[in-house]
Scaffold this active site. Structure first.
Site, mmCIF file in Angstrom:
data_model
loop_
_atom_site.group_PDB
_atom_site.id
_atom_site.type_symbol
_atom_site.label_atom_id
_atom_site.label_comp_id
_atom_site.label_asym_id
_atom_site.label_seq_id
_atom_site.Cartn_x
_atom_site.Cartn_y
_atom_site.Cartn_z
ATOM 1 N N ASP A 195 -4.463 -6.744 6.256
ATOM 2 C CA ASP A 195 -5.924 -5.924 5.932
ATOM 3 C C ASP A 195 -7.272 -7.095 5.687
ATOM 4 O O ASP A 195 -8.367 -6.999 6.140
ATOM 5 C CB ASP A 195 -5.611 -4.973 4.859
ATOM 6 C CG ASP A 195 -6.839 -4.271 4.449
ATOM 7 O OD1 ASP A 195 -7.712 -4.180 5.221
ATOM 8 O OD2 ASP A 195 -6.939 -3.749 3.245
ATOM 9 N N LYS A 234 3.922 -15.117 2.796
ATOM 10 C CA LYS A 234 3.774 -15.959 1.446
ATOM 11 C C LYS A 234 5.281 -16.305 0.758
ATOM 12 O O LYS A 234 5.555 -16.157 -0.251
ATOM 13 C CB LYS A 234 2.910 -15.140 0.331
ATOM 14 C CG LYS A 234 2.826 -16.004 -1.066
ATOM 15 C CD LYS A 234 1.569 -16.997 -0.635
ATOM 16 C CE LYS A 234 1.134 -17.438 -2.236
ATOM 17 N NZ LYS A 234 0.480 -18.985 -1.734
ATOM 18 N N TYR A 263 0.791 -1.291 0.015
ATOM 19 C CA TYR A 263 0.042 0.102 -0.050
ATOM 20 C C TYR A 263 0.792 1.176 -0.071
ATOM 21 O O TYR A 263 0.143 2.442 -0.104
ATOM 22 C CB TYR A 263 -0.981 0.044 1.228
ATOM 23 C CG TYR A 263 -2.021 -1.046 1.257
ATOM 24 C CD1 TYR A 263 -2.081 -1.926 0.209
ATOM 25 C CD2 TYR A 263 -2.838 -1.431 2.294
ATOM 26 C CE1 TYR A 263 -3.057 -3.179 0.161
ATOM 27 C CE2 TYR A 263 -3.638 -2.128 2.451
ATOM 28 C CZ TYR A 263 -3.873 -2.998 1.336
ATOM 29 O OH TYR A 263 -4.775 -4.079 1.328
ATOM 30 N N ASP A 270 -10.070 -8.618 8.554
ATOM 31 C CA ASP A 270 -11.693 -8.262 8.516
ATOM 32 C C ASP A 270 -12.265 -9.814 8.566
ATOM 33 O O ASP A 270 -13.293 -10.052 8.800
ATOM 34 C CB ASP A 270 -11.867 -7.890 6.937
ATOM 35 C CG ASP A 270 -12.050 -6.376 7.095
ATOM 36 O OD1 ASP A 270 -11.836 -5.861 8.150
ATOM 37 O OD2 ASP A 270 -12.512 -5.829 6.171
ATOM 38 N N ASP A 315 -2.336 -18.128 2.463
ATOM 39 C CA ASP A 315 -3.557 -18.843 1.785
ATOM 40 C C ASP A 315 -4.245 -20.038 2.771
ATOM 41 O O ASP A 315 -5.185 -20.107 2.936
ATOM 42 C CB ASP A 315 -3.599 -19.613 0.480
ATOM 43 C CG ASP A 315 -1.965 -20.155 0.212
ATOM 44 O OD1 ASP A 315 -1.136 -19.912 1.228
ATOM 45 O OD2 ASP A 315 -1.637 -20.661 -0.803
#
Ligand code: NAD
Length: 363
Positions: free
Chosen positions: A251, A195, A146, A255, A227
């Site tokens: 992020d 990852k 980001y 959630d 994942d």
């Protein structure tokens, strides 16, 4: 003990829910003989109304002078509020991003805890819920994809967009330390999510987290691919204590984790810098649709106050008291409208605050 607390009521339901959190902190002070001095600061729409801008230097300076900041939420209804006729950099949300940056808040903490009393709101099956879950997601907030360089170009008539994901070892080390420190206040386990089978940034992440772990032999460290983590959160959420991860993965995962609890009015959060200082706020927004009606759920803000006691003020016992009081009130079968279920009694924002205070004070 004496502490200086900055309070940012903000917009919408913000002033109502912060008032209840303040009541609860006052009850803690009364019980334990602490003294909290409060300074109310303007941010977001409330600041635009007075100063024409969503964040002033005064708010930043006063926040910096305090031991911690407790915030409600900011923003209004984008369709009707005059704040959204201003250019984006002058709107309420710009104030929030601005204060996070000014205070160097690089670590975001979001707990996902399932209250036995609110099990019905959890979308997972009973056999998956088991004995419930209690995890803390620690997300890096100021680096990664980001904040990396980005551009859109056209090559031979084909449009191409590029985003870059960058982390240096110092950014990884400082948040990893925070995660291990927090695990020590909980159940001594860190799951670092990356990852590393594909990304260089993740391979560096993994190495640096392992280096930090050497100083925390009492904390168990495991690595998990992102994942797999997304699956495990809905397959066996009880396995997690502290989940440590970079900005974008955090992020998405935070959630996902908070939604499996099912109750937006219950979710607290904290954003921390390198010192003990932090900004504490509910995960939900300013709910302009129910503002001023004394019906909002103040528990997420009250629990954010408990996080402040634990992580910025080192008042762990007091934080436990607040969390236990919330649990006890729910066990009494009283609810605000958003978490109402059959057989319970509906109460207002201020009654919820009063009842939590009464539990703390044993009244
Ligand atoms: P929201 O979280 O404010 O509301 C979503 C829904 O949940 C609404 O129906 C609301 O009534 C309900 N709700 C939220 N909190 C509640 C509570 N404590 N008790 C009972 N019900 C509750 O999200 P939104 O409607 O998308 O956003 C409204 C405003 O909040 C916007 O201006 C947005 O930018 C802002 N916002 C601010 C923050 C923040 O301050 N950190 C975060 C998210 C959204």
């Amino acid at each position: 003990m004496n502490f200086q607390i900055a309070l940012i009521p903000g917009d919408g339901i913000g002033p109502e829910i912060v008032a209840e959190a303040r009541k609860v902190l006052d009850a803690i002070c009364k019980k334990y003989g602490h003294e909290f001095k409060y300074k109310e600061l303007l941010l977001g729409g409330a600041s635009i109304d007075v100063h024409g801008i969503p964040l002033t230097d005064e708010t930043i300076e006063e926040a910096k002078k305090s031991d911690a900041v407790l915030m409600g939420s900011i923003g209004g209804d984008a369709a009707t509020s005059p704040w959204y006729k201003l250019e984006p950099s002058k709107r309420p949300e710009a104030g929030l991003l601005g204060i996070r940056k000014a205070l160097n808040l690089f670590a975001n903490l979001r707990p996902a805890y399932l209250y036995n009393e609110l099990k019905d709101a959890c979308p997972l099956r009973d056999e998956i819920i088991g004995d419930g879950f209690d995890m803390m997601i620690m997300r890096e907030l100021t680096g990664g994809l980001y904040f990396g360089e980005r551009k859109t170009v056209e090559e031979n008539g084909v449009r191409k967009a590029i985003d870059t994901l960058t982390y240096d070892e110092n950014e990884i080390r400082r948040i990893a330390k925070r995660a291990f420190d927090i695990a020590r206040k909980r159940r001594n386990k860190v799951t670092s999510v990356d990852k590393a089978n594909v990304l260089d940034s993740s391979r560096l992440w993994r190495k640096v987290v392992e280096e930090v772990a050497v100083d925390y032999p009492d904390v168990e460290l495991e690595h998990m691919l992102v994942d797999n983590c997304a699956m495990q959160l809905v397959k066996n959420p009880g396995q997690f204590d502290v989940i440590l991860t970079e900005n974008m993965f955090g992020d998405i995962l935070s959630d996902e984790a908070s939604m499996v609890t099912g109750s937006i009015g219950m979710l607290s959060s904290a954003s921390l810098n390198e010192t003990k200082f932090g900004l504490y706020e509910p995960s939900h927004g300013s709910a302009p649709d129910i503002a001023g009606q004394n019906i909002a759920n103040p528990i997420a803000t009250i629990l954010s106050g408990a996080m402040m006691l634990r992580y910025s003020l080192d008042l762990d016992k007091e934080a436990d008291d607040v969390e236990k009081a919330v649990q006890a009130v729910l066990a009494d079968g009283v609810r605000t409208g958003d978490i109402m279920s059959e057989g319970c009694t509906k109460i207002s924002t201020s009654e919820m605050g009063d009842r939590i205070c009464a539990k703390i004070l044993g009244e």
